[in-house]
Write an enzyme that holds these catalytic residues in place. Structure first.
Site, PDB file in Angstrom:
ATOM      1  N   ASN A  53       0.817  -1.110   0.100  1.00  0.00           N
ATOM      2  CA  ASN A  53       0.119  -0.079   0.146  1.00  0.00           C
ATOM      3  C   ASN A  53       0.865   1.264   0.149  1.00  0.00           C
ATOM      4  O   ASN A  53       1.714   1.546   0.982  1.00  0.00           O
ATOM      5  CB  ASN A  53      -0.980   0.026   1.191  1.00  0.00           C
ATOM      6  CG  ASN A  53      -2.000   1.231   1.444  1.00  0.00           C
ATOM      7  OD1 ASN A  53      -1.315   2.213   0.950  1.00  0.00           O
ATOM      8  ND2 ASN A  53      -3.196   0.902   1.734  1.00  0.00           N
TER       9      ASN A  53
ATOM     10  N   HIS B 269       0.936   6.521   1.748  1.00  0.00           N
ATOM     11  CA  HIS B 269       1.580   7.404   2.235  1.00  0.00           C
ATOM     12  C   HIS B 269       2.908   7.990   1.842  1.00  0.00           C
ATOM     13  O   HIS B 269       3.588   8.813   2.095  1.00  0.00           O
ATOM     14  CB  HIS B 269       1.993   6.734   3.825  1.00  0.00           C
ATOM     15  CG  HIS B 269       0.699   6.618   4.597  1.00  0.00           C
ATOM     16  ND1 HIS B 269      -0.323   7.567   4.858  1.00  0.00           N
ATOM     17  CD2 HIS B 269       0.185   5.210   4.916  1.00  0.00           C
ATOM     18  CE1 HIS B 269      -1.119   7.032   5.479  1.00  0.00           C
ATOM     19  NE2 HIS B 269      -1.104   5.643   5.492  1.00  0.00           N
TER      20      HIS B 269
ATOM     21  N   HIS C  66      -5.608   3.622  -1.621  1.00  0.00           N
ATOM     22  CA  HIS C  66      -7.176   3.978  -1.068  1.00  0.00           C
ATOM     23  C   HIS C  66      -7.397   5.340  -1.711  1.00  0.00           C
ATOM     24  O   HIS C  66      -6.868   6.507  -1.091  1.00  0.00           O
ATOM     25  CB  HIS C  66      -7.128   3.880   0.527  1.00  0.00           C
ATOM     26  CG  HIS C  66      -8.383   4.256   1.026  1.00  0.00           C
ATOM     27  ND1 HIS C  66      -8.579   4.116   2.578  1.00  0.00           N
ATOM     28  CD2 HIS C  66      -9.340   4.276   0.527  1.00  0.00           C
ATOM     29  CE1 HIS C  66      -9.600   4.502   2.738  1.00  0.00           C
ATOM     30  NE2 HIS C  66     -10.404   4.552   1.525  1.00  0.00           N
TER      31      HIS C  66
ATOM     32  N   ARG D  44      -9.496   8.113  -1.201  1.00  0.00           N
ATOM     33  CA  ARG D  44     -10.409   8.620  -0.117  1.00  0.00           C
ATOM     34  C   ARG D  44     -11.192   9.688  -0.655  1.00  0.00           C
ATOM     35  O   ARG D  44     -10.912  10.498  -1.622  1.00  0.00           O
ATOM     36  CB  ARG D  44      -9.621   9.102   1.091  1.00  0.00           C
ATOM     37  CG  ARG D  44      -9.241   7.945   2.033  1.00  0.00           C
ATOM     38  CD  ARG D  44      -8.764   8.377   3.237  1.00  0.00           C
ATOM     39  NE  ARG D  44      -8.441   7.654   4.353  1.00  0.00           N
ATOM     40  CZ  ARG D  44      -9.365   7.396   5.345  1.00  0.00           C
ATOM     41  NH1 ARG D  44     -10.498   7.819   5.385  1.00  0.00           N
ATOM     42  NH2 ARG D  44      -9.057   6.285   6.160  1.00  0.00           N
TER      43      ARG D  44
ATOM     44  N   ARG E 260      -7.159  12.791   0.634  1.00  0.00           N
ATOM     45  CA  ARG E 260      -5.866  13.141   1.509  1.00  0.00           C
ATOM     46  C   ARG E 260      -4.786  12.899   1.128  1.00  0.00           C
ATOM     47  O   ARG E 260      -3.546  13.187   1.671  1.00  0.00           O
ATOM     48  CB  ARG E 260      -6.126  13.056   2.855  1.00  0.00           C
ATOM     49  CG  ARG E 260      -6.237  11.540   3.379  1.00  0.00           C
ATOM     50  CD  ARG E 260      -6.381  11.384   4.796  1.00  0.00           C
ATOM     51  NE  ARG E 260      -7.700  11.713   5.395  1.00  0.00           N
ATOM     52  CZ  ARG E 260      -8.407  10.992   6.196  1.00  0.00           C
ATOM     53  NH1 ARG E 260      -7.498  10.214   7.128  1.00  0.00           N
ATOM     54  NH2 ARG E 260      -9.506  11.378   6.451  1.00  0.00           N
TER      55      ARG E 260
ATOM     56  N   GLU F  40      -8.762   0.595  -2.914  1.00  0.00           N
ATOM     57  CA  GLU F  40      -9.541   0.407  -1.894  1.00  0.00           C
ATOM     58  C   GLU F  40     -10.700   1.792  -2.128  1.00  0.00           C
ATOM     59  O   GLU F  40     -10.201   2.888  -2.264  1.00  0.00           O
ATOM     60  CB  GLU F  40      -8.862   0.821  -0.679  1.00  0.00           C
ATOM     61  CG  GLU F  40      -7.982  -0.602  -0.383  1.00  0.00           C
ATOM     62  CD  GLU F  40      -7.358  -0.293   0.787  1.00  0.00           C
ATOM     63  OE1 GLU F  40      -6.529  -1.259   1.302  1.00  0.00           O
ATOM     64  OE2 GLU F  40      -7.265   0.825   1.491  1.00  0.00           O
TER      65      GLU F  40
ATOM     66  N   THR G 230      -8.576   3.950   8.611  1.00  0.00           N
ATOM     67  CA  THR G 230      -9.577   3.153   8.547  1.00  0.00           C
ATOM     68  C   THR G 230      -9.755   2.451   9.973  1.00  0.00           C
ATOM     69  O   THR G 230      -9.080   1.689  10.348  1.00  0.00           O
ATOM     70  CB  THR G 230      -9.498   1.989   7.352  1.00  0.00           C
ATOM     71  OG1 THR G 230      -9.128   2.788   6.166  1.00  0.00           O
ATOM     72  CG2 THR G 230     -10.729   1.550   7.078  1.00  0.00           C
TER      73      THR G 230
ATOM     74  N   GLU H 294     -11.169  -9.055   3.665  1.00  0.00           N
ATOM     75  CA  GLU H 294      -9.998  -8.767   4.224  1.00  0.00           C
ATOM     76  C   GLU H 294     -10.126  -8.620   5.623  1.00  0.00           C
ATOM     77  O   GLU H 294     -10.955  -7.708   5.908  1.00  0.00           O
ATOM     78  CB  GLU H 294      -9.300  -7.652   3.443  1.00  0.00           C
ATOM     79  CG  GLU H 294      -8.021  -7.265   4.377  1.00  0.00           C
ATOM     80  CD  GLU H 294      -7.269  -6.252   3.404  1.00  0.00           C
ATOM     81  OE1 GLU H 294      -7.327  -6.275   2.157  1.00  0.00           O
ATOM     82  OE2 GLU H 294      -6.467  -5.515   4.113  1.00  0.00           O
TER      83      GLU H 294
ATOM     84  N   HIS I  34      -3.932  -4.062   7.870  1.00  0.00           N
ATOM     85  CA  HIS I  34      -3.970  -2.941   8.775  1.00  0.00           C
ATOM     86  C   HIS I  34      -3.077  -2.976  10.117  1.00  0.00           C
ATOM     87  O   HIS I  34      -3.305  -3.812  10.735  1.00  0.00           O
ATOM     88  CB  HIS I  34      -5.573  -2.527   9.170  1.00  0.00           C
ATOM     89  CG  HIS I  34      -5.695  -0.881   9.583  1.00  0.00           C
ATOM     90  ND1 HIS I  34      -5.296  -0.584  10.860  1.00  0.00           N
ATOM     91  CD2 HIS I  34      -6.067  -0.095   8.800  1.00  0.00           C
ATOM     92  CE1 HIS I  34      -5.406   0.933  10.922  1.00  0.00           C
ATOM     93  NE2 HIS I  34      -5.938   1.121   9.459  1.00  0.00           N
TER      94      HIS I  34
HETATM   95  N1  PXP Z   1      -5.972  -2.833   4.286  1.00  0.00           N
HETATM   96  C1  PXP Z   1      -6.988  -1.852   4.297  1.00  0.00           C
HETATM   97  C2  PXP Z   1      -8.376  -2.442   3.633  1.00  0.00           C
HETATM   98  C3  PXP Z   1      -6.628  -0.671   4.581  1.00  0.00           C
HETATM   99  O1  PXP Z   1      -7.760   0.180   4.295  1.00  0.00           O
HETATM  100  C4  PXP Z   1      -5.235  -0.150   5.088  1.00  0.00           C
HETATM  101  C5  PXP Z   1      -5.221   1.094   5.257  1.00  0.00           C
HETATM  102  O2  PXP Z   1      -5.655   1.970   4.380  1.00  0.00           O
HETATM  103  C6  PXP Z   1      -4.504  -1.169   5.128  1.00  0.00           C
HETATM  104  C7  PXP Z   1      -4.783  -2.512   4.419  1.00  0.00           C
HETATM  105  C8  PXP Z   1      -2.924  -1.028   5.262  1.00  0.00           C
HETATM  106  O3  PXP Z   1      -2.809  -0.608   6.555  1.00  0.00           O
HETATM  107  P1  PXP Z   1      -1.509  -0.119   7.002  1.00  0.00           P
HETATM  108  O4  PXP Z   1      -1.272   1.233   6.334  1.00  0.00           O
HETATM  109  O5  PXP Z   1      -1.808   0.207   8.566  1.00  0.00           O
HETATM  110  O6  PXP Z   1      -0.607  -0.997   6.913  1.00  0.00           O
END
Ligand code: PXP
Length: 241
Positions: free
Chosen positions: A9, A12, A45, A47, A51, A72, A103, A153, A194
């Site tokens: 992911n 960030h 994601h 949003r 953001r 996402e 989330t 998930e 997450h």
């Molecule tokens: N999976 C989903 C469905 C999420 O919404 C997120 C956070 O946006 C993640 C995984 C990744 O989480 P993290 O950034 O805490 O590793």
């Protein structure tokens, strides 16, 4: 034993870019580097408040990467339109609250259920893999199955917090184990995501039946110090356990 797939992911990277309103660091470069270093998919994601990732990022990334893009989205009309247009191979439906930092929990599958059903059916007709981000609850796993999705998930935030704070996580991991087992029995692919770090990924990877981890914040954070290539390689070693 089968290897667990790693979804990287990159939200960030966009968070850092947006902090200064510049055009760097580039989420596309991060996606390409994740691919080059062996990620199985790239997760973003989009949003409602944009953001981090925006639609331009989505367009560029989907055009350039060869591994699947996992988008996402919240269950909204706007996101249904965007997903129908861009057709990412993987879609994960997530809850979204404007004021949350991240989330905060799994989807409430009974909220706006008719629209959720419509959204899933419309996206499934386009032959996209659909996943629901849910709590490790047996009720939610069964509800997800009824909604005819391919995967769920499991939100691992609570477990990861307990592990990070060196608290007892036995009860939480048992809940996840049960959810994975029931999900698999129902024919669902079960993923986890997450808050995952090296430690929590190691612990969770011992559960049989989880096929994919989606990891962002920790992975991008560690990359600042040692580079994304090294971090992905370390996660890959953990997922081969
Ligand atoms: N999976 C989903 C469905 C999420 O919404 C997120 C956070 O946006 C993640 C995984 C990744 O989480 P993290 O950034 O805490 O590793």
């Amino acid at each position: 034993m089968k290897r667990i797939r790693l979804g990287v992911n990159i939200d960030h990277v966009a968070t850092v870019r947006n902090a200064r309103g510049e055009n760097y660091p580039s989420p596309l470069t991060a996606a390409l580097l994740a691919e080059k270093n062996g990620a199985d998919s790239v997760t973003i994601h989009l949003r409602e408040d944009r953001r981090h990732i925006n639609e331009q990022d989505l367009k560029k990334i989907i055009k350039k990467i060869k591994i699947p893009l996992n988008l996402e989205i919240a269950a909204t009309k706007e996101m249904l339109k965007i997903a129908s247009r861009s057709k990412p191979p993987f879609i994960c439906i997530v809850p979204e609250k404007r004021k949350e930092i991240t989330t905060e929990g799994g989807l409430n599958l009974n909220y706006n259920k008719m629209f959720l059903k419509t959204l899933i059916n419309k996206l499934k007709k386009k032959k996209l893999r659909i996943s629901l981000f849910i709590e490790p609850s047996l009720k939610d796993i069964r509800e997800a199955k009824k909604l005819n999705v391919d995967c769920v998930e499991i939100h691992t935030g609570k477990l990861c917090n307990l592990i990070n704070q060196k608290k007892n996580y036995k009860h939480e991991i048992k809940k996840i184990e049960k959810a994975v087992k029931v999900g698999n029995l129902l024919g669902l692919e079960v993923h986890a995501g997450h808050g995952l770090t090296y430690d929590s990924a190691k612990i969770l990877s011992r559960i049989n039946g989880i096929t994919e981890f989606n990891i962002g914040h920790f992975l991008i954070g560690e990359s600042i110090f040692v580079g994304i290539s090294k971090v992905i390689k370390t996660f890959q070693k953990i997922l081969k356990l």
